[in-house]
Design an enzyme around this catalytic site. Structure first.
Site, PDB file in Angstrom:
ATOM      1  N   ASP A  11      30.337  43.017  42.018  1.00  0.00           N
ATOM      2  CA  ASP A  11      31.169  42.234  42.731  1.00  0.00           C
ATOM      3  C   ASP A  11      31.973  42.859  43.792  1.00  0.00           C
ATOM      4  O   ASP A  11      32.096  43.732  44.057  1.00  0.00           O
ATOM      5  CB  ASP A  11      31.796  41.374  41.489  1.00  0.00           C
ATOM      6  CG  ASP A  11      33.052  40.415  41.974  1.00  0.00           C
ATOM      7  OD1 ASP A  11      32.653  39.597  42.550  1.00  0.00           O
ATOM      8  OD2 ASP A  11      34.115  40.443  41.449  1.00  0.00           O
ATOM      9  N   ASP A  13      35.511  40.887  45.175  1.00  0.00           N
ATOM     10  CA  ASP A  13      36.805  40.670  44.988  1.00  0.00           C
ATOM     11  C   ASP A  13      37.249  40.992  43.594  1.00  0.00           C
ATOM     12  O   ASP A  13      36.926  40.527  42.647  1.00  0.00           O
ATOM     13  CB  ASP A  13      36.944  38.872  45.257  1.00  0.00           C
ATOM     14  CG  ASP A  13      36.772  38.201  46.566  1.00  0.00           C
ATOM     15  OD1 ASP A  13      37.370  39.087  47.514  1.00  0.00           O
ATOM     16  OD2 ASP A  13      35.953  37.638  46.898  1.00  0.00           O
ATOM     17  N   ASP A 171      34.737  41.979  37.725  1.00  0.00           N
ATOM     18  CA  ASP A 171      35.973  41.992  37.156  1.00  0.00           C
ATOM     19  C   ASP A 171      36.387  40.417  36.365  1.00  0.00           C
ATOM     20  O   ASP A 171      37.425  40.320  35.881  1.00  0.00           O
ATOM     21  CB  ASP A 171      37.028  42.380  38.089  1.00  0.00           C
ATOM     22  CG  ASP A 171      37.057  40.941  39.013  1.00  0.00           C
ATOM     23  OD1 ASP A 171      35.927  40.488  39.627  1.00  0.00           O
ATOM     24  OD2 ASP A 171      38.041  40.418  39.494  1.00  0.00           O
TER      25      ASP A 171
END
Length: 234
Positions: A11, A13, A171
């Site tokens: 991922d 961001d 996250d």
């Protein structure tokens, strides 16, 4: 932790680049422009999701509503104007050497993100990370976005690695759910939008509190299995 895994899907961001704070400010500004107000925690909780889904939730409107479409385009412009110029400074410390180490070991790397491709390329290029990846799987490039498995499966297909040998790093809870749906293992990072407990409950093998911890976890998960005692080592 089983393994070794042969490819890593990241991922962006909150995992590689510390953009959630800037994105939260962008979401807040756009919501306020509509005459509404939303508390910061609710805003931050939508970071990492496709923008249409975020604004549908924040504005209380269907994703196909014209006001949602306008908010999405406005947010993309504000992100380009306010966050992209600082992207290189928002890369989490140790991310570049971590990616370089994985590439030096010959591991295929992919980005799997809820950003559309244009926005993902814009951010990764400004952050100096674009050349670290073999392929990008972005929102709109598969029938369904996160948390469906489609984007992860697209990435492993592009890399030529079976899903069971791919490792997802993210996250957000949606990253963990995507990995699980795709038959992949996942490592969580606790410095993005979700808490370690949320990530573990969603299926993360472990949660790293820093990039240094993530680097060690990735090294262990992708290390070749030791040869059995007494085997012919040449």
């Amino acid at each position: 932790m089983s393994g070794p895994y042969r490819a890593v899907l990241f991922d962006v961001d909150g995992t590689l680049v510390d953009t959630p704070g800037g994105m939260t400010k962008v979401l807040d500004a756009v919501v306020r422009e509509t005459g509404r107000e939303v508390d910061r925690e609710r805003l931050r909780a939508t970071v990492g999701r496709p923008l249409a889904a975020s604004f549908a939730t924040l504005l209380g409107l269907p994703e196909e509503h014209a006001e949602v479409a306008h908010a999405v385009e406005r947010a993309r412009r504000l992100f380009t104007e306010t966050v992209i110029p600082a992207a290189a400074d928002l890369v989490f410390p140790e991310v570049p050497p971590m990616l370089a180490e994985l590439r030096e070991r010959g591991l295929p790397l992919a980005v799997v993100t809820s950003k559309i491709r244009r926005s993902a390329v814009e951010l990764l290029e400004a952050a100096g990370l674009l050349d670290s990846f073999d392929t990008l799987s972005c929102h709109g490039m598969a029938p369904r976005g996160k948390p469906a498995p489609d984007l992860a499966l697209l990435a492993c297909g592009e890399l030529g690695v079976a899903a069971g040998h791919c490792l997802v790093v993210g996250d957000a809870v949606d990253d963990m759910r995507m990995a699980r749906g795709a038959g992949m293992a996942a490592l969580g990072v606790g410095f993005g939008v979700a808490t370690p407990r949320e990530l573990l409950d969603a299926g993360a093998l472990s949660v790293s509190g820093s990039v240094g911890e993530l680097r060690a976890a990735l090294s262990a998960a992708t290390a070749p299995a030791p040869l059995p005692l007494g085997s012919d080592q040449g």
